[in-house]
Enzyme design. Structure first.
Site, PDB file in Angstrom:
ATOM      1  N   HIS A  99       0.835  -1.186   0.000  1.00  0.00           N
ATOM      2  CA  HIS A  99       0.000   0.000   0.000  1.00  0.00           C
ATOM      3  C   HIS A  99       0.881   1.251   0.000  1.00  0.00           C
ATOM      4  O   HIS A  99       2.071   1.195   0.334  1.00  0.00           O
ATOM      5  CB  HIS A  99      -0.905   0.007   1.221  1.00  0.00           C
ATOM      6  CG  HIS A  99      -1.828  -1.170   1.290  1.00  0.00           C
ATOM      7  ND1 HIS A  99      -2.883  -1.228   2.158  1.00  0.00           N
ATOM      8  CD2 HIS A  99      -1.868  -2.341   0.598  1.00  0.00           C
ATOM      9  CE1 HIS A  99      -3.540  -2.366   2.005  1.00  0.00           C
ATOM     10  NE2 HIS A  99      -2.924  -3.057   1.072  1.00  0.00           N
TER      11      HIS A  99
ATOM     12  N   GLU B 220       0.975   3.722   2.020  1.00  0.00           N
ATOM     13  CA  GLU B 220       1.529   4.032   3.329  1.00  0.00           C
ATOM     14  C   GLU B 220       2.744   3.160   3.633  1.00  0.00           C
ATOM     15  O   GLU B 220       3.745   3.639   4.179  1.00  0.00           O
ATOM     16  CB  GLU B 220       0.447   3.820   4.409  1.00  0.00           C
ATOM     17  CG  GLU B 220      -0.758   4.721   4.246  1.00  0.00           C
ATOM     18  CD  GLU B 220      -1.871   4.094   3.427  1.00  0.00           C
ATOM     19  OE1 GLU B 220      -3.041   4.328   3.743  1.00  0.00           O
ATOM     20  OE2 GLU B 220      -1.558   3.371   2.446  1.00  0.00           O
TER      21      GLU B 220
ATOM     22  N   CYS C 186      -3.007  -0.996   6.560  1.00  0.00           N
ATOM     23  CA  CYS C 186      -2.124   0.177   6.623  1.00  0.00           C
ATOM     24  C   CYS C 186      -2.174   0.840   7.993  1.00  0.00           C
ATOM     25  O   CYS C 186      -1.177   1.378   8.475  1.00  0.00           O
ATOM     26  CB  CYS C 186      -2.536   1.195   5.570  1.00  0.00           C
ATOM     27  SG  CYS C 186      -2.389   0.611   3.890  1.00  0.00           S
TER      28      CYS C 186
ATOM     29  N   ALA D  85     -31.965  10.295  33.855  1.00  0.00           N
ATOM     30  CA  ALA D  85     -32.520   9.912  35.156  1.00  0.00           C
ATOM     31  C   ALA D  85     -34.022  10.181  35.163  1.00  0.00           C
ATOM     32  O   ALA D  85     -34.579  10.754  34.228  1.00  0.00           O
ATOM     33  CB  ALA D  85     -31.818  10.696  36.258  1.00  0.00           C
TER      34      ALA D  85
ATOM     35  N   ARG E  53     -15.454  19.941  19.159  1.00  0.00           N
ATOM     36  CA  ARG E  53     -14.555  20.790  19.934  1.00  0.00           C
ATOM     37  C   ARG E  53     -13.443  19.975  20.582  1.00  0.00           C
ATOM     38  O   ARG E  53     -13.606  18.768  20.833  1.00  0.00           O
ATOM     39  CB  ARG E  53     -15.338  21.535  21.028  1.00  0.00           C
ATOM     40  CG  ARG E  53     -16.477  22.373  20.499  1.00  0.00           C
ATOM     41  CD  ARG E  53     -17.178  23.164  21.598  1.00  0.00           C
ATOM     42  NE  ARG E  53     -17.756  22.319  22.629  1.00  0.00           N
ATOM     43  CZ  ARG E  53     -18.950  21.725  22.527  1.00  0.00           C
ATOM     44  NH1 ARG E  53     -19.655  21.841  21.423  1.00  0.00           N
ATOM     45  NH2 ARG E  53     -19.411  20.994  23.522  1.00  0.00           N
TER      46      ARG E  53
END
Length: 385
Positions: free
Chosen positions: A57, A59, A97, A176, A220
């Protein structure tokens, strides 16, 4: 950490290398792929491309190039692999990979197009679970264009992924008895959710969740900053008839301006199949739709057989009460249970995380043992390289 501008430049080189891959034909059914390894200053230290079915591959080619250099003092953990297609996650004629990159100690991986293969996909998830920084969707459209002929020749296109996510207690409750749900799971699990968001094209909630929780729906980091740039943030989608309040946090979502939108997309939910098809049409091949809830919307999508994946975070707590994660799916017997195929299981702090795919029938509804015609991905492109 390597600058995004350096990663973008490296992707240009990786695209150039990928074009050296052999043409599609009887002896090569594999996509063109290019890979570049860069150091913290953006300098290219190794590169490679895929030379056809059965060969290393891209990579692995780049890693072999790196080993031949024998550069003293070069720390693999400070290198970033920039590859046009998400590193694969399966053993075909060659090994995965993603594991090769882990074994080499590479510190970060940036890729362009997600791997659409049902068996080979998941490399980014494996890397992330093992502490590698993953940066998705670099020059995504150009990388998708690179493999277009491959998809067309196989007469298939990567299907959309509709991932239904929820966090629950050990007894399967999402809140809850008083309705509170923040937070059932640990900070480690919530951090992972933000990474999952960053890989999505659309993030979907119902109006109930929007009105009760006022979520921002952004991806985030742990400091509260954006995990990925605005253009790569998931586009927020609200499903339901009730209007979005003028003060809602989602109206300040950074992806809106980046995509030329004045407000989140809002769909009625009267026909969920049509609503999701609308998003796929907007997003194009390989669209990733991340459904964050609430429970009514998640259950409706599951019951209609529209989900391809579930991502479930389970905390070691007991809540009891009426707020179950999944309501009726129309299953009346144990023999008719919807059987999932686990892709990954892992622990994040005290919490267990399961990512699994759902079986579907040709009609698109949950399958039982007697009516199982295919599993998710069987109509998708197989990557065999």
């Amino acid at each position: 950490m390597t600058r995004l501008s350096d990663i973008d430049d490296a992707m240009e080189r990786a695209l150039t290398l990928a074009r050296r891959s052999p043409a599609l034909g009887p002896d090569n059914q594999n996509p063109p792929v290019g890979c570049v390894l860069i150091d913290a200053d953006g300098r290219i230290v190794a590169e490679g491309w895929h030379r056809g079915a059965g060969t290393p591959h891209a990579e692995v080619e780049a890693l072999t190039h790196l080993q031949r250099r024998h550069s003293p003092g070069l720390d693999p953990a400070e290198l970033t692999a920039v590859v046009t297609l998400e590193p694969c996650n399966h053993i075909g004629r060659t090994g995965p990979c993603s594991q090769a990159l882990l074994d080499a100690g590479i510190g970060a991986v940036a890729y362009g197009a997600a791997d659409p293969g049902p068996e080979s996909s998941g490399g980014a998830q494996r890397l992330l679970c093992n502490g590698v920084t993953v940066i998705p969707r670099i020059q995504e459209q150009r990388c998708l264009g690179l493999i277009r002929d491959w998809l067309i020749q196989l007469e298939e296109r990567p299907a959309a992924a509709v991932i239904v996510k929820w966090a629950q207690s050990l007894d399967g409750r999402v809140a809850a008895e008083d309705g509170s749900s923040q937070w059932i799971t640990s900070p480690e699990a919530r951090t992972d959710v933000h990474h999952q968001r960053s890989w999505a094209d659309f993030i979907v909630v119902g109006t109930g969740t929007l009105l009760s929780d006022d979520p921002s729906l952004t991806a985030r980091d742990t400091d509260g900053g954006l995990l990925v740039p605005p253009v790569h943030q998931p586009v927020p989608v609200v499903i339901g008839h009730r209007p979005i309040p003028a003060e809602a946090a989602v109206l300040r979502h950074p992806a809106l301006a980046a995509h030329g939108l004045d407000a989140p997309l809002q769909l009625t939910g009267d026909d969920l199949a049509a609503d999701l098809a609308n998003l796929v049409e907007r997003g194009g091949p390989g669209t990733r739709i991340f459904v964050e809830g609430g429970p009514r919307l998640a259950n409706a999508i599951l019951r209609a057989g529209l989900a391809t994946d579930v991502l479930v975070y389970t905390a070691p707590v007991l809540l009891g009460g009426p707020y179950t994660a999944v309501d009726s799916l129309g299953v009346t017997t144990v023999g008719g249970a919807v059987k999932l195929r686990p892709l990954t299981e892992r622990w994040l702090g005290p919490d267990h995380v399961l990512h699994a795919v759902l079986p579907t029938t040709s009609a698109g509804s949950p399958a039982d043992d007697d009516n199982h015609t295919r599993t998710k991905g069987e109509n998708r492109v197989h990557r065999t390289r």
